[in-house]
Design a protein around this motif. Structure first.
Motif, PDB file in Angstrom:
ATOM      1  N   LEU A  84    -134.849 141.984  65.637  1.00  0.00           N
ATOM      2  CA  LEU A  84    -134.187 143.101  64.960  1.00  0.00           C
ATOM      3  C   LEU A  84    -135.158 143.701  63.960  1.00  0.00           C
ATOM      4  O   LEU A  84    -135.650 143.001  63.068  1.00  0.00           O
ATOM      5  CB  LEU A  84    -132.930 142.607  64.237  1.00  0.00           C
ATOM      6  CG  LEU A  84    -132.225 143.603  63.303  1.00  0.00           C
ATOM      7  CD1 LEU A  84    -131.727 144.820  64.067  1.00  0.00           C
ATOM      8  CD2 LEU A  84    -131.072 142.913  62.564  1.00  0.00           C
ATOM      9  N   VAL A  85    -135.440 144.990  64.111  1.00  0.00           N
ATOM     10  CA  VAL A  85    -136.309 145.709  63.180  1.00  0.00           C
ATOM     11  C   VAL A  85    -135.456 146.730  62.433  1.00  0.00           C
ATOM     12  O   VAL A  85    -134.926 147.667  63.030  1.00  0.00           O
ATOM     13  CB  VAL A  85    -137.480 146.407  63.896  1.00  0.00           C
ATOM     14  CG1 VAL A  85    -138.379 147.095  62.873  1.00  0.00           C
ATOM     15  CG2 VAL A  85    -138.289 145.413  64.716  1.00  0.00           C
ATOM     16  N   ILE A  86    -135.327 146.528  61.129  1.00  0.00           N
ATOM     17  CA  ILE A  86    -134.546 147.432  60.288  1.00  0.00           C
ATOM     18  C   ILE A  86    -135.510 148.388  59.585  1.00  0.00           C
ATOM     19  O   ILE A  86    -136.511 147.978  59.019  1.00  0.00           O
ATOM     20  CB  ILE A  86    -133.740 146.643  59.248  1.00  0.00           C
ATOM     21  CG1 ILE A  86    -132.793 145.667  59.953  1.00  0.00           C
ATOM     22  CG2 ILE A  86    -132.951 147.588  58.349  1.00  0.00           C
ATOM     23  CD1 ILE A  86    -132.034 144.758  59.000  1.00  0.00           C
ATOM     24  N   GLY A  87    -135.193 149.688  59.643  1.00  0.00           N
ATOM     25  CA  GLY A  87    -136.119 150.704  59.150  1.00  0.00           C
ATOM     26  C   GLY A  87    -137.112 151.083  60.220  1.00  0.00           C
ATOM     27  O   GLY A  87    -138.294 151.333  59.936  1.00  0.00           O
TER      28      GLY A  87
ATOM     29  N   GLY B 132    -142.728 155.474  60.533  1.00  0.00           N
ATOM     30  CA  GLY B 132    -143.665 154.756  59.673  1.00  0.00           C
ATOM     31  C   GLY B 132    -144.006 153.359  60.155  1.00  0.00           C
ATOM     32  O   GLY B 132    -144.147 153.106  61.364  1.00  0.00           O
ATOM     33  N   ILE B 133    -144.140 152.436  59.219  1.00  0.00           N
ATOM     34  CA  ILE B 133    -144.573 151.077  59.537  1.00  0.00           C
ATOM     35  C   ILE B 133    -143.514 150.351  60.366  1.00  0.00           C
ATOM     36  O   ILE B 133    -143.846 149.563  61.260  1.00  0.00           O
ATOM     37  CB  ILE B 133    -144.886 150.311  58.243  1.00  0.00           C
ATOM     38  CG1 ILE B 133    -146.090 150.949  57.537  1.00  0.00           C
ATOM     39  CG2 ILE B 133    -145.176 148.838  58.530  1.00  0.00           C
ATOM     40  CD1 ILE B 133    -146.308 150.452  56.115  1.00  0.00           C
ATOM     41  N   GLY B 134    -142.240 150.605  60.088  1.00  0.00           N
ATOM     42  CA  GLY B 134    -141.186 149.985  60.883  1.00  0.00           C
ATOM     43  C   GLY B 134    -141.281 150.371  62.344  1.00  0.00           C
ATOM     44  O   GLY B 134    -141.191 149.515  63.236  1.00  0.00           O
ATOM     45  N   LEU B 135    -141.470 151.651  62.618  1.00  0.00           N
ATOM     46  CA  LEU B 135    -141.603 152.116  63.989  1.00  0.00           C
ATOM     47  C   LEU B 135    -142.870 151.560  64.628  1.00  0.00           C
ATOM     48  O   LEU B 135    -142.857 151.104  65.782  1.00  0.00           O
ATOM     49  CB  LEU B 135    -141.619 153.647  64.030  1.00  0.00           C
ATOM     50  CG  LEU B 135    -141.910 154.292  65.391  1.00  0.00           C
ATOM     51  CD1 LEU B 135    -140.941 153.822  66.452  1.00  0.00           C
ATOM     52  CD2 LEU B 135    -141.902 155.817  65.272  1.00  0.00           C
TER      53      LEU B 135
ATOM     54  N   GLY C 257    -153.593 153.375  58.680  1.00  0.00           N
ATOM     55  CA  GLY C 257    -152.629 153.898  59.635  1.00  0.00           C
ATOM     56  C   GLY C 257    -151.480 152.904  59.745  1.00  0.00           C
ATOM     57  O   GLY C 257    -151.674 151.698  59.541  1.00  0.00           O
ATOM     58  N   PRO C 258    -150.271 153.357  60.054  1.00  0.00           N
ATOM     59  CA  PRO C 258    -149.145 152.420  60.177  1.00  0.00           C
ATOM     60  C   PRO C 258    -149.416 151.276  61.151  1.00  0.00           C
ATOM     61  O   PRO C 258    -148.975 150.146  60.930  1.00  0.00           O
ATOM     62  CB  PRO C 258    -148.003 153.311  60.680  1.00  0.00           C
ATOM     63  CG  PRO C 258    -148.343 154.674  60.181  1.00  0.00           C
ATOM     64  CD  PRO C 258    -149.850 154.753  60.247  1.00  0.00           C
TER      65      PRO C 258
END
Length: 263
Positions: free
Chosen positions: A11-14, A18-21, A228-229
């Motif tokens: 599970l990735v929240i955010g 950016g960095i989450g993606l 870079g992200p």
């Protein structure tokens, strides 16, 4: 190197930008089974489509706002309906207010605390039952280099990101007996949409270009440039993987050397 992420329930929240993606995209490329979450349904759908096009499998999504009481539980109920356990939780939530101390109200402090700290607390607390059922479970929190080297005019973020560092250290100790690793990644200046928007605002105020603003803020970074992200996502992905099985309770900066302290 095979990071052994194939099939890991993550599970990735955010995850909408950016960095989450970037982290979600990288973990998907390594074979992780993903659920993406953020506050914006439109951005989340675009992120899922982007990952699906790149990796051949479109992640599931869940739109929630962790600043709202009860949304973390709702999110993890949705996750639990899909999976019996959770192998990895990544929280990439938070932001800052650019201001000196005297310009901040109680509402500024409390609102940013909810965004930066309490949202993460809620996510981890709600995820804990599923993490205990996971396979070599890992939690990766996104903090900031400012936790180790406070930035000028960002006192709210400096204080709250230091709080996330303390949270990660404490949780690592508490959760070790359950086999759950907890680590924190502290990005430095990174070319995310948030930083690009900030650079555009400063450029308009000063009558200069975005590149000139970015160049100015790059001068005190030893490597001389923003990240870079994807460069931050590499660390997130490794810490989430079984390859980092003996790493817990760590706060690892990916900051181009900007935080010069020994700890």
């Amino acid at each position: 190197m095979d990071l052994e992420l194939e099939g890991r329930r993550t599970l990735v929240i955010g995850a909408s930008y950016g960095i989450g993606l970037a982290s979600a995209r990288m973990m998907a490329a390594e074979g992780a089974d993903l659920i993406l979450s953020s506050r914006s349904a439109d951005k989340l759908d675009a992120a899922a489509s982007d990952i699906g096009a790149a990796c051949g499998r479109t992640p599931r999504t869940a739109t929630v706002d962790l600043t709202v009481p009860g949304d973390a539980e709702r999110l993890l109920n949705e996750v639990g309906a899909q999976w019996e356990g959770l192998d990895c939780l990544v929280t990439a939530v938070g932001g800052s207010i650019r201001s000196g101390f005297e310009g901040l109200s109680d509402e500024d402090w409390l609102g940013n605390y909810t965004f930066n700290v309490l949202s993460t607390v809620r996510a981890v607390r709600a995820a804990l039952p599923l993490l205990r059922k996971g396979r070599t479970p890992a939690v990766v929190l996104l903090g900031a280099a400012a936790a180790k080297m406070p930035y000028a005019h960002q006192i709210v973020s400096n204080v709250h990101k230091a709080g996330l560092l303390g949270l990660s250290k404490t949780l690592a100790g508490e959760f070790a007996s359950d086999g759950i690793r907890v680590n924190l990644v502290g990005p430095g200046r990174t070319l995310t949409p948030l930083w690009i928007n900030r650079a555009d605002k400063l450029a308009a105020e000063r009558g200069v270009t975005r590149d000139e603003v970015i160049d100015e803020f790059s001068k005190d970074i030893p490597l001389g440039r923003f990240a870079g992200p994807e460069e931050v996502a590499v660390m997130v992905t490794w810490l989430a993987s079984p390859r980092a099985a003996y790493v817990t309770g760590q706060a690892i900066n990916v900051d181009g050397g900007i935080a010069r302290g020994l700890l």
